[in-house]
Design an enzyme around this catalytic site. Structure first.
Site, PDB file in Angstrom:
ATOM      1  N   GLU A  31      11.537  -4.276 -10.285  1.00 38.36           N
ATOM      2  CA  GLU A  31      11.960  -5.086  -9.139  1.00 38.36           C
ATOM      3  C   GLU A  31      12.063  -6.579  -9.432  1.00 38.36           C
ATOM      4  OE1 GLU A  31      10.344  -1.306  -7.238  1.00 38.36           O
ATOM      5  OE2 GLU A  31       9.913  -2.547  -8.997  1.00 38.36           O
ATOM      6  N   ALA A  38      15.528   2.549  -5.482  1.00 44.37           N
ATOM      7  CA  ALA A  38      16.048   2.478  -4.119  1.00 44.37           C
ATOM      8  C   ALA A  38      17.532   2.155  -4.168  1.00 44.37           C
ATOM      9  CB  ALA A  38      15.296   1.421  -3.327  1.00 44.37           C
ATOM     10  N   GLU A  40       7.209   4.740  -7.265  1.00 44.83           N
ATOM     11  CA  GLU A  40       6.299   4.578  -6.130  1.00 44.83           C
ATOM     12  C   GLU A  40       6.112   5.895  -5.375  1.00 44.83           C
ATOM     13  OE1 GLU A  40       6.686   0.015  -4.669  1.00 44.83           O
ATOM     14  OE2 GLU A  40       8.570   1.125  -4.738  1.00 44.83           O
ATOM     15  N   GLY A  61      11.337   2.526  -6.461  1.00 44.60           N
ATOM     16  CA  GLY A  61      10.884   3.417  -5.396  1.00 44.60           C
ATOM     17  C   GLY A  61      10.631   4.828  -5.871  1.00 44.60           C
TER      18      GLY A  61
END
Length: 260
Positions: free
Chosen positions: A135, A66, A115, A112
């Site tokens: 993360e 992200a 994900e 992300g």
């Protein structure tokens, strides 16, 4: 529809969505997440699209995570809203699409990015791919479904290790874990993925959509997957695809599914 950060091309029943922010290693910012939602929604609604492939531009990254600069100063409430909106808008949305979605992972799929790949119905990786959820090295946890989908795919223990160490695994380890279905060379990745998409397109799109709903039900709270399977199985008997498929089998010919 025109996009700033995505390339969308539809050919021979396959819509390929390419995340196109190579200078940022295709990192997901808010605009890109919204554009991906719109592009997936448009492809899913199109009669020309039978399979969706999502990949990243360039050779370095599928999605390298992200865009941290967008939320580095967020409050607790803002952080929770970011995760809730992102899951609803993109990650859960993709997982529940009625059109099959294949992630073609080229290069880094981190945070992300992994994900998003895990939200796809299955994954194919290039030999140079690296995957991880880093993360906790930033003092946060995966917020776009990573703590839920990774254990479903690789098992609790391996997911715990990957998340706690914030480490990366290579494509062959991902294959061993069951995180990806196949590994190819970077040059062959899209061609190989398209071949699998072509195999999918030989079958009933209506039945495939039913299968997606039945499989997903097993992972949804409050749903009994067996009951959903029974319901979807019964629904298939009322479709034109079922009539065509059974008649083609009995007549020993290739089925020409109308998709209804």
């Amino acid at each position: 529809m025109k996009y700033n950060n995505i390339l969308s091309v539809t050919e021979n029943g396959i819509t390929t969505l390419t995340i196109n922010r190579p200078s940022k290693l295709n990192a997901l910012n808010r605009e890109t997440i919204q554009e991906l939602h719109d592009a997936f929604k448009e492809a899913d609604a199109s009669s020309k699209t039978k399979v969706i492939i999502v990949t990243g531009s360039g050779e370095k990254a599928f999605v390298a995570g992200a865009d941290i600069s967008e939320f580095a100063d967020f409050s607790e409430e803002e952080g929770a809203n970011l995760a809730a909106k992102g899951q609803a808008l993109l990650f859960n949305f993709v997982a529940n699409l009625s059109t099959p979605v294949i992630a073609a992972i080229n290069g880094f799929a981190l945070g992300g990015g992994l994900e998003l790949a895990m939200a796809a119905h299955f994954r194919i990786a290039s030999e140079n791919a690296k995957m991880g959820l880093p993360e906790v090295s930033l003092g946060v946890i995966p917020g776009y479904g990573g703590t839920q989908r990774l254990p479903q795919l690789v098992g609790k223990g391996r997911a715990m290790e990957m998340i706690m160490t914030a480490g990366m695994i290579d494509s062959h380890q991902a294959l061993e874990y069951g995180l990806v279905n196949h590994v190819t060379s970077a040059e062959e990745l899209l061609e190989f993925t398209e071949k699998i998409a072509s195999k999918i397109m030989r079958n009933s799109s209506v039945a495939i959509s039913s299968a997606i709903r039945a499989i997903n039900a097993n992972y949804e709270d409050g749903k009994n997957g067996f009951e959903v399977e029974i319901e979807e199985f019964g629904n298939c008997f009322g479709t034109e695809d079922f009539e065509e498929g059974t008649q083609a089998f009995l007549q020993k010919r290739k089925a020409d599914f109308p998709g209804k």
